[in-house]
Write an enzyme that holds these catalytic residues in place. Structure first.
Site, PDB file in Angstrom:
ATOM      1  N   MET A   1      -8.145  -4.305  16.473  1.00 21.92           N
ATOM      2  CA  MET A   1      -9.800  -4.201  16.211  1.00 21.92           C
ATOM      3  C   MET A   1     -10.074  -5.071  17.061  1.00 21.92           C
TER       4      MET A   1
ATOM      5  N   CYS B   1     -12.696   2.888  15.807  1.00 19.57           N
ATOM      6  CA  CYS B   1     -11.794   1.665  16.022  1.00 19.57           C
ATOM      7  C   CYS B   1     -10.700   2.318  17.318  1.00 19.57           C
ATOM      8  N   MET B   2     -10.013   3.411  18.284  1.00 23.91           N
ATOM      9  CA  MET B   2      -9.410   3.580  19.166  1.00 23.91           C
ATOM     10  C   MET B   2      -9.787   4.036  20.179  1.00 23.91           C
TER      11      MET B   2
ATOM     12  N   GLY C   1      -4.701   2.101  13.957  1.00 22.10           N
ATOM     13  CA  GLY C   1      -5.294   1.942  12.651  1.00 22.10           C
ATOM     14  C   GLY C   1      -4.397   2.779  11.862  1.00 22.10           C
ATOM     15  N   GLN C   2      -5.588   3.541  12.100  1.00 23.86           N
ATOM     16  CA  GLN C   2      -4.982   5.328  11.465  1.00 23.86           C
ATOM     17  C   GLN C   2      -3.451   5.890  11.102  1.00 23.86           C
TER      18      GLN C   2
ATOM     19  N   LYS D   1       1.268  -1.336  -0.141  1.00 25.97           N
ATOM     20  CA  LYS D   1       0.151   0.151   0.282  1.00 25.97           C
ATOM     21  C   LYS D   1       0.998   1.223  -0.095  1.00 25.97           C
TER      22      LYS D   1
HETATM   23  N1  LIG Z   1     -17.909  -3.647   9.602  1.00 25.79           N
HETATM   24  C1  LIG Z   1     -17.107  -2.840   9.800  1.00 25.79           C
HETATM   25  N2  LIG Z   1     -16.912  -1.308   9.568  1.00 25.79           N
HETATM   26  C2  LIG Z   1     -16.092  -1.098   9.984  1.00 25.79           C
HETATM   27  C3  LIG Z   1     -14.686  -1.479  10.474  1.00 25.79           C
HETATM   28  C4  LIG Z   1     -14.957  -2.989  10.726  1.00 25.79           C
HETATM   29  O1  LIG Z   1     -14.215  -3.889  11.515  1.00 25.79           O
HETATM   30  N3  LIG Z   1     -15.677  -3.941  10.357  1.00 25.79           N
HETATM   31  N4  LIG Z   1     -13.575  -0.576  11.204  1.00 25.79           N
HETATM   32  C5  LIG Z   1     -14.229   1.179  11.435  1.00 25.79           C
HETATM   33  C6  LIG Z   1     -12.577   0.960  11.675  1.00 25.79           C
HETATM   34  S1  LIG Z   1     -11.637   0.853  13.073  1.00 25.79           S
HETATM   35  C7  LIG Z   1     -12.495   2.851  11.238  1.00 25.79           C
HETATM   36  S2  LIG Z   1     -10.578   2.886  11.080  1.00 25.79           S
HETATM   37  C8  LIG Z   1     -13.658   2.789  10.149  1.00 25.79           C
HETATM   38  C9  LIG Z   1     -12.866   3.655   8.590  1.00 25.79           C
HETATM   39  O2  LIG Z   1     -13.848   4.099   7.876  1.00 25.79           O
HETATM   40  P1  LIG Z   1     -13.538   5.135   6.991  1.00 25.79           P
HETATM   41  O3  LIG Z   1     -12.619   6.857   7.678  1.00 25.79           O
HETATM   42  O4  LIG Z   1     -15.116   5.795   7.113  1.00 25.79           O
HETATM   43  O5  LIG Z   1     -12.997   4.540   6.034  1.00 25.79           O
HETATM   44  P2  LIG Z   1     -11.787   5.838   4.860  1.00 25.79           P
HETATM   45  O6  LIG Z   1     -12.022   4.546   3.201  1.00 25.79           O
HETATM   46  O7  LIG Z   1     -10.419   5.436   5.524  1.00 25.79           O
HETATM   47  O8  LIG Z   1     -12.343   6.864   4.169  1.00 25.79           O
HETATM   48  C10 LIG Z   1     -11.631   7.902   4.024  1.00 25.79           C
HETATM   49  C11 LIG Z   1     -12.122   8.378   2.915  1.00 25.79           C
HETATM   50  O9  LIG Z   1     -11.651  10.163   2.920  1.00 25.79           O
HETATM   51  C12 LIG Z   1     -11.084  10.159   1.931  1.00 25.79           C
HETATM   52  N5  LIG Z   1      -9.577  11.041   1.674  1.00 25.79           N
HETATM   53  C13 LIG Z   1      -8.664  10.838   1.325  1.00 25.79           C
HETATM   54  N6  LIG Z   1      -7.538  11.619   1.629  1.00 25.79           N
HETATM   55  C14 LIG Z   1      -8.431  12.758   2.109  1.00 25.79           C
HETATM   56  C15 LIG Z   1      -8.148  14.210   2.287  1.00 25.79           C
HETATM   57  O10 LIG Z   1      -6.592  14.508   2.287  1.00 25.79           O
HETATM   58  N7  LIG Z   1      -8.785  14.895   2.392  1.00 25.79           N
HETATM   59  C16 LIG Z   1     -10.561  14.393   2.421  1.00 25.79           C
HETATM   60  N8  LIG Z   1     -11.214  15.360   2.695  1.00 25.79           N
HETATM   61  N9  LIG Z   1     -10.828  13.017   2.158  1.00 25.79           N
HETATM   62  C17 LIG Z   1      -9.426  11.968   2.375  1.00 25.79           C
HETATM   63  C18 LIG Z   1     -11.272   9.018   1.310  1.00 25.79           C
HETATM   64  O11 LIG Z   1     -11.639   8.984  -0.223  1.00 25.79           O
HETATM   65  C19 LIG Z   1     -12.305   8.277   2.003  1.00 25.79           C
HETATM   66  O12 LIG Z   1     -13.606   8.620   1.524  1.00 25.79           O
HETATM   67  O13 LIG Z   1     -14.170   1.476   9.457  1.00 25.79           O
HETATM   68  C20 LIG Z   1     -14.861   1.452  10.399  1.00 25.79           C
HETATM   69  N10 LIG Z   1     -15.517   0.915   9.826  1.00 25.79           N
HETATM   70  N1  LIG Z   2      -4.394  -3.180   4.702  1.00 25.18           N
HETATM   71  C1  LIG Z   2      -4.810  -2.840   5.227  1.00 25.18           C
HETATM   72  N2  LIG Z   2      -3.964  -1.930   6.543  1.00 25.18           N
HETATM   73  C2  LIG Z   2      -5.042  -1.736   7.394  1.00 25.18           C
HETATM   74  C3  LIG Z   2      -6.148  -1.202   7.357  1.00 25.18           C
HETATM   75  C4  LIG Z   2      -7.055  -1.747   5.983  1.00 25.18           C
HETATM   76  O1  LIG Z   2      -8.218  -0.925   6.248  1.00 25.18           O
HETATM   77  N3  LIG Z   2      -5.958  -2.398   5.421  1.00 25.18           N
HETATM   78  N4  LIG Z   2      -7.057  -0.510   8.112  1.00 25.18           N
HETATM   79  C5  LIG Z   2      -6.030  -0.483   9.583  1.00 25.18           C
HETATM   80  C6  LIG Z   2      -6.837   0.481  10.472  1.00 25.18           C
HETATM   81  S1  LIG Z   2      -7.994   2.149  10.981  1.00 25.18           S
HETATM   82  C7  LIG Z   2      -7.460  -1.007  11.871  1.00 25.18           C
HETATM   83  S2  LIG Z   2      -8.005   0.077  12.968  1.00 25.18           S
HETATM   84  C8  LIG Z   2      -6.523  -1.935  11.584  1.00 25.18           C
HETATM   85  C9  LIG Z   2      -7.030  -2.752  11.444  1.00 25.18           C
HETATM   86  O2  LIG Z   2      -6.191  -4.065  12.091  1.00 25.18           O
HETATM   87  P1  LIG Z   2      -6.540  -5.568  12.959  1.00 25.18           P
HETATM   88  O3  LIG Z   2      -7.199  -4.872  14.020  1.00 25.18           O
HETATM   89  O4  LIG Z   2      -5.324  -6.681  12.571  1.00 25.18           O
HETATM   90  O5  LIG Z   2      -7.698  -5.958  11.685  1.00 25.18           O
HETATM   91  P2  LIG Z   2      -9.449  -6.174  11.019  1.00 25.18           P
HETATM   92  O6  LIG Z   2      -8.799  -7.315  10.248  1.00 25.18           O
HETATM   93  O7  LIG Z   2      -9.999  -5.235  11.542  1.00 25.18           O
HETATM   94  O8  LIG Z   2      -9.481  -7.399  12.393  1.00 25.18           O
HETATM   95  C10 LIG Z   2      -9.014  -8.984  12.505  1.00 25.18           C
HETATM   96  C11 LIG Z   2      -8.729 -10.095  13.805  1.00 25.18           C
HETATM   97  O9  LIG Z   2     -10.144  -9.095  14.601  1.00 25.18           O
HETATM   98  C12 LIG Z   2      -9.924 -10.530  15.411  1.00 25.18           C
HETATM   99  N5  LIG Z   2     -11.757 -11.270  16.394  1.00 25.18           N
HETATM  100  C13 LIG Z   2     -12.182 -10.980  15.374  1.00 25.18           C
HETATM  101  N6  LIG Z   2     -13.778 -11.466  16.703  1.00 25.18           N
HETATM  102  C14 LIG Z   2     -12.616 -11.156  17.850  1.00 25.18           C
HETATM  103  C15 LIG Z   2     -13.197 -11.721  19.528  1.00 25.18           C
HETATM  104  O10 LIG Z   2     -13.897 -11.725  19.770  1.00 25.18           O
HETATM  105  N7  LIG Z   2     -12.234 -10.758  19.730  1.00 25.18           N
HETATM  106  C16 LIG Z   2     -10.481 -10.527  19.591  1.00 25.18           C
HETATM  107  N8  LIG Z   2      -9.681 -10.860  20.749  1.00 25.18           N
HETATM  108  N9  LIG Z   2     -10.520 -10.283  18.604  1.00 25.18           N
HETATM  109  C17 LIG Z   2     -11.082 -10.549  18.034  1.00 25.18           C
HETATM  110  C18 LIG Z   2      -9.942 -11.612  14.763  1.00 25.18           C
HETATM  111  O11 LIG Z   2      -9.063 -12.788  15.344  1.00 25.18           O
HETATM  112  C19 LIG Z   2      -8.940 -10.932  13.164  1.00 25.18           C
HETATM  113  O12 LIG Z   2      -7.481 -11.161  14.313  1.00 25.18           O
HETATM  114  O13 LIG Z   2      -6.039  -2.104  10.455  1.00 25.18           O
HETATM  115  C20 LIG Z   2      -5.019  -0.874   9.557  1.00 25.18           C
HETATM  116  N10 LIG Z   2      -4.386  -1.225   8.753  1.00 25.18           N
HETATM  117  S1  SF4 Z   3       2.564   2.781   7.397  1.00 26.71           S
HETATM  118 FE1  SF4 Z   3       1.392   0.489   7.229  1.00 26.71          FE
HETATM  119  S2  SF4 Z   3       0.616   0.689   5.418  1.00 26.71           S
HETATM  120 FE2  SF4 Z   3       2.256   2.692   5.399  1.00 26.71          FE
HETATM  121  S3  SF4 Z   3       4.215   1.386   3.942  1.00 26.71           S
HETATM  122 FE3  SF4 Z   3       3.536   0.913   6.551  1.00 26.71          FE
HETATM  123  S4  SF4 Z   3       2.914  -0.759   6.663  1.00 26.71           S
HETATM  124 FE4  SF4 Z   3       2.586  -0.397   4.790  1.00 26.71          FE
HETATM  125 MO   LIG Z   4      -9.787   1.867  12.423  1.00 26.03          MO
END
Ligand SMILES: Nc1nc2c(c(=O)[nH]1)N[C@H]1C(S)=C(S)[C@@H](COP(=O)(O)OP(=O)(O)OC[C@H]3O[C@@H](n4cnc5c(=O)[nH]c(N)nc54)[C@H](O)[C@@H]3O)O[C@H]1N2
Ligand SMILES: Nc1nc2c(c(=O)[nH]1)N[C@H]1C(S)=C(S)[C@@H](COP(=O)(O)OP(=O)(O)OC[C@H]3O[C@@H](n4cnc5c(=O)[nH]c(N)nc54)[C@H](O)[C@@H]3O)O[C@H]1N2
Ligand code: SF4
Ligand SMILES: [Mo]
Length: 775
Positions: free
Chosen positions: A364, A180-181, A401-402, A91
């Site tokens: 997460m 998320c956090m 995460g972010q 990425k």
């Molecule tokens: N089912 C399910 N839903 C989830 C989760 C999950 O595990 N399962 N995880 C949750 C978590 S941990 C997270 S962090 C959220 C993430 O959820 P979101 O924040 O809603 O997802 P992103 O795709 O990161 O959205 C970022 C947006 O900003 C835009 N963008 C990129 N750069 C810029 C910029 O510089 N300025 C502006 N204004 N826009 C920009 C991108 O095009 C995108 O539309 O999702 C949550 N939702």
């Molecule tokens: N490539 C990529 N990298 C990312 C992101 C992305 O969108 N793409 N998003 C970023 C963001 S914002 C986030 S928040 C992180 C998320 O990073 P992760 O938390 O690693 O990813 P997820 O896929 O949301 O969650 C996966 C985990 O949830 C666990 N899980 C499910 N149910 C339970 C439960 O009941 N208890 C416990 N303890 N675990 C459970 C599963 O075992 C699995 O390992 O990744 C970050 N990095």
């Molecule tokens: S900050 Fe995350 S997405 Fe970017 S290069 Fe490092 S591991 Fe990959």
């Molecule tokens: Mo996140």
């Protein structure tokens, strides 16, 4: 201005072919080593390399961006960055392409009679300001809100908070980091009284054992995970993956232990039971540095509107705690969790061994949990009982995460109850912030308003009428999405969306503002290990695209806050950062000045007397320790951390006869969240073109579902059809399914549940009950 369309297309094509080749050649999926990164550089080019933190995940790798003729054309890992030491993942490596998608937003769009009409930036900003004024006049200050992001830069979040909390006087400021956090934050606050990890990434170089508590590090934090694998090659460390689903992380680990969803609560307690039973408690540490507490139980799940919960902590004795743990013997917990007593004892033995340094990592799994705060507390309990904390290699480490969930949401405080230095409820904190913001202290409302889920519920009810959404895509990422999508479309709601591409969220907007992205503007991010990183503007944004910071400043001025938003267009980022640093001017949180950030690959806070602090609460490293002891948990008044009595309680919605499976959701390595950016990077889109539902092979066989067959998922919220994925990347346990959420054409959140942890208000996206059928 950026490249012409034809150039851009051929460039993207060339990059796509080259990078697909290298990606396949890498030793570890998703990681780009230095040699491979160099191979793909445009030939004969004269690139100007500039440093930045990566745009994507919270690891916060330092990257070098290659600029040629005003275009960002290449990325490589910065060898000088202590985070990634020259590595980057797929990425990060392809990130510059995310700026050159052909449908990039370049002009403001205003909805008129159901159609979007191009307008000038000036007119769009005028309209936003007048709508805000009108809404405040008609419905009060708490009817306007802003919903931001952990992908906001520090200045974006800072001006948003100053405008809404300081000037307008509403606490309607939230960010997607709530999704998320939030549980990590309340975990830190309840256990230590202060937010963010005590340790740092260097712990990886010292730990002997790594326990992952439900996070798929190989895909989500790939560069950090490669540091774990590297230590295994060098020193033979052990990696234990404790999870609900078999992932690439489990496959790479030394041991994979699967538990039933939600039962991590019971297993963590069983580990503590074993530690006490076997005499592995670090008695002097616990006596000197810990208290024991219990809180309320049966807290509910936040399913109803205006749900309120306040914990009532009560001191207990070590004996009380020991007695409580008798319900959690490994044998009893085996029955709840599906983890054998032997495996529970195996994990406990590593934590208990005084000669092994243990690092716990999570993301997460424990956070998106209806008892997320408790799960965080329970992991800290293990480290506190054994005294394995705040020393190199002994580290409970909550991964973020972010790229700036820590920097912008947690440190700037862009959540309803927060201020940069403290909380709105505290009079001194309000006075302190008001002075720096140059606003009357009465402006800052002492009462928090809405956390994220409740903010969207308020929009539905009509309590909120205006919402500005920046750098987040809630119409894909909110749980139980349908309710909130319908809410946003209701009569009398005005929605502004700042984004870089059209998304399902811009679809519901009244005004769409085109934003400048990442290195098209100047800013800072703060990563998981408290490292603040600066990046300069390297290229011009397309068309009229403007930074989110400047959009807010322009509107603030139109609302009459010229005095507070005095910033100069050329130097505003520096001015804002310098002002922001005043909020953290103390030994516990001091941030490095901008000159230092500019010269270094980021700097960790607390930055005291010219030095970063790597391990907080340990007097050897942390100048804020002042009790004359070896450790000082100064977040709490008496300097002691808290070991919490937290029981196992079931999830909000568990499988039953009608909905017999668990539905789990999450991510894949190729895509960033909603795919709005990564799906516009051809090589990543091609590698993972659409969503799917992962099934356990036994379940699939029983239902006669083959890989690629259509499957219908039904929950109490609705249904969705997805292609099956059987024996592909990940393997869910029997009677569980997994769906990633990156695909806006298959919105899994239409059927998820909006239950949340009553303390953190973070939704549990990992668990609800679902029916699975061949479609
Ligand atoms: N089912 C399910 N839903 C989830 C989760 C999950 O595990 N399962 N995880 C949750 C978590 S941990 C997270 S962090 C959220 C993430 O959820 P979101 O924040 O809603 O997802 P992103 O795709 O990161 O959205 C970022 C947006 O900003 C835009 N963008 C990129 N750069 C810029 C910029 O510089 N300025 C502006 N204004 N826009 C920009 C991108 O095009 C995108 O539309 O999702 C949550 N939702
Ligand atoms: N490539 C990529 N990298 C990312 C992101 C992305 O969108 N793409 N998003 C970023 C963001 S914002 C986030 S928040 C992180 C998320 O990073 P992760 O938390 O690693 O990813 P997820 O896929 O949301 O969650 C996966 C985990 O949830 C666990 N899980 C499910 N149910 C339970 C439960 O009941 N208890 C416990 N303890 N675990 C459970 C599963 O075992 C699995 O390992 O990744 C970050 N990095
Ligand atoms: S900050 Fe995350 S997405 Fe970017 S290069 Fe490092 S591991 Fe990959
Ligand atoms: Mo996140």
């Amino acid at each position: 201005m950026y490249t012409s369309t034809t150039n851009r297309r051929s460039f993207i094509k060339k990059m796509a072919v080259l990078s697909a080749m290298t990606a396949a050649a890498t030793m570890f999926p998703g990681i780009m080593f230095a040699g491979e990164q160099e191979k793909n550089l445009p030939k004969g080019g004269n690139l100007d390399w500039k440093k930045a933190p990566c745009r994507f995940c919270g690891v916060g790798c330092g990257v070098l961006v290659g600029i040629e003729n005003g275009k960002a054309v290449a990325v490589k890992g910065d060898p000088k960055s202590p985070v990634n030491k020259g590595l980057c993942c797929v990425k990060g490596y392809h990130s510059v392409m995310a700026m050159y998608g052909k449908d990039r937003l370049t002009k403001p769009l205003v909805k008129k009679n159901g159609k979007y009409v191009e307008t000038s930036m000036k007119e769009a900003l005028d309209l936003i300001a007048s709508k805000m004024k009108e809404t405040i006049k008609d419905h009060g200050k708490d009817s306007v809100s802003i919903y931001g992001s952990g992908q906001w830069t520090i200045p974006d979040g800072y001006v948003a908070s100053k405008l809404f909390k300081g000037c307008i006087g509403t606490n309607n400021v939230e960010a997607n980091a709530r999704l998320c956090m939030a549980s990590a934050v309340t975990g830190f606050l309840t256990s230590f009284g202060i937010d963010e990890p005590m340790g740092c990434y260097e712990d990886i170089d010292h730990a002997d054992v790594f326990v992952l508590w439900g996070n798929n590090m190989a895909e989500m934090h790939p560069v950090l995970f490669s540091r774990l694998l590297d230590q295994r090659l060098k020193r033979g460390v052990k990696i234990i993956d404790f999870a609900t689903r078999t992932t690439r992380t489990s496959m790479a680990a030394d041991k994979s232990i699967l538990f039933l969803p939600q039962t991590d609560l019971a297993v963590a307690n069983a580990i503590c039971y074993e530690i006490i039973k076997n005499g592995w408690v670090n008695k002097s540490f616990v006596e000197k540095h810990c208290n024991f507490n219990k809180g309320l139980t049966n807290m509910g799940y936040g399913l109803e509107d205006k749900y309120k919960f306040k914990d009532k902590p009560e001191k207990i004795s070590f004996q009380d705690y020991k007695k409580f743990l008798e319900d959690y013997t490994p044998e009893k917990v085996e029955k709840i969790s599906g983890v054998s007593a032997k495996d529970i004892k195996y994990m406990a033995a590593y934590y208990g061994d005084p000669n092994k340094k243990v690092m716990s990592l999570w993301c997460m799994g424990p956070n998106q949990h209806s008892r997320g705060t408790w799960m965080n507390n329970l992991i800290y309990n293990i480290h506190l009982l054994t005294g394995k904390i705040s020393t190199p290699g002994n580290s409970p480490f909550s991964l973020t995460g972010q790229p700036s969930a820590c920097g912008t949401v947690r440190e700037v405080g862009t959540l309803t109850h927060k201020l940069p230095h403290g909380v709105v409820m505290n009079k001194e904190h309000r006075e302190f912030a008001a002075k720096i913001w140059d606003v009357p202290v009465e402006n800052i409302d002492p009462k928090p308003t809405y956390h994220t889920v409740e903010m969207f519920r308020a929009l539905d009810r009509g309590d909120i009428r205006f919402m500005w959404i920046q750098v987040t895509n809630p119409m894909v990422t909110m749980p139980k999405l349908k309710r909130y999508r319908d809410a946003a479309k209701k009569e009398g709601r005005f929605i502004v969306v700042s984004d870089v591409y059209p998304t399902p969220t811009t679809d519901i907007a009244d005004v769409i503002l085109p934003s400048a992205m990442w290195i098209e503007r100047e800013g800072m991010y703060g990563n998981s290990e408290r490292r603040t990183q600066y990046f300069e503007q390297m290229i011009q944004p397309p068309g009229e695209a403007m930074s989110d910071t400047w959009q807010l400043i322009e509107v603030a001025k139109r609302l009459g806050y010229e005095k507070q938003f005095y910033y100069n267009e050329d130097t505003h980022i520096e001015e804002i950062y310098t002002e922001y640093r005043k909020h953290h001017d103390n030994k516990k949180h001091n941030m490095a000045p901008l000159e230092v950030l500019k010269e270094n690959p980021g700097m960790q806070w607390p930055y005291v007397e010219g030095k970063p602090t790597q391990w907080r609460f340990n007097s050897k490293y942390d100048p804020a320790c002042s009790n004359g002891e070896d450790f000082h948990f100064y977040g709490k008044k008496d300097g002691k951390a808290i070991i919490w009595q937290r029981p196992y309680e079931p999830a909000a919605e568990e499988p039953d006869a009608e909905y017999p499976y668990w539905l789990n959701t999450g991510r894949v390595v190729e895509h960033w969240h909603t795919g709005s950016m990564t799906r516009r990077i051809p090589v990543l889109h091609k590698a993972m073109p659409h969503s799917y539902v992962e099934l356990n092979p036994e379940d699939a066989k029983r239902m006669q579902i083959k890989n690629g067959d259509k499957v219908k998922l039904t929950t109490r919220r609705g249904e969705i059809i997805l292609p099956a994925s059987v024996n592909q990347r990940g393997v869910p346990a029997p009677m569980q399914v997994f769906v990633p959420f990156f695909d806006e054409n298959m919105l899994i959140n239409d059927i998820t549940l909006d239950s949340f942890c009553p303390i953190s208000k973070e939704p549990d996206y990992k668990k609800c009950a679902v029916k699975v059928e061949k479609a």
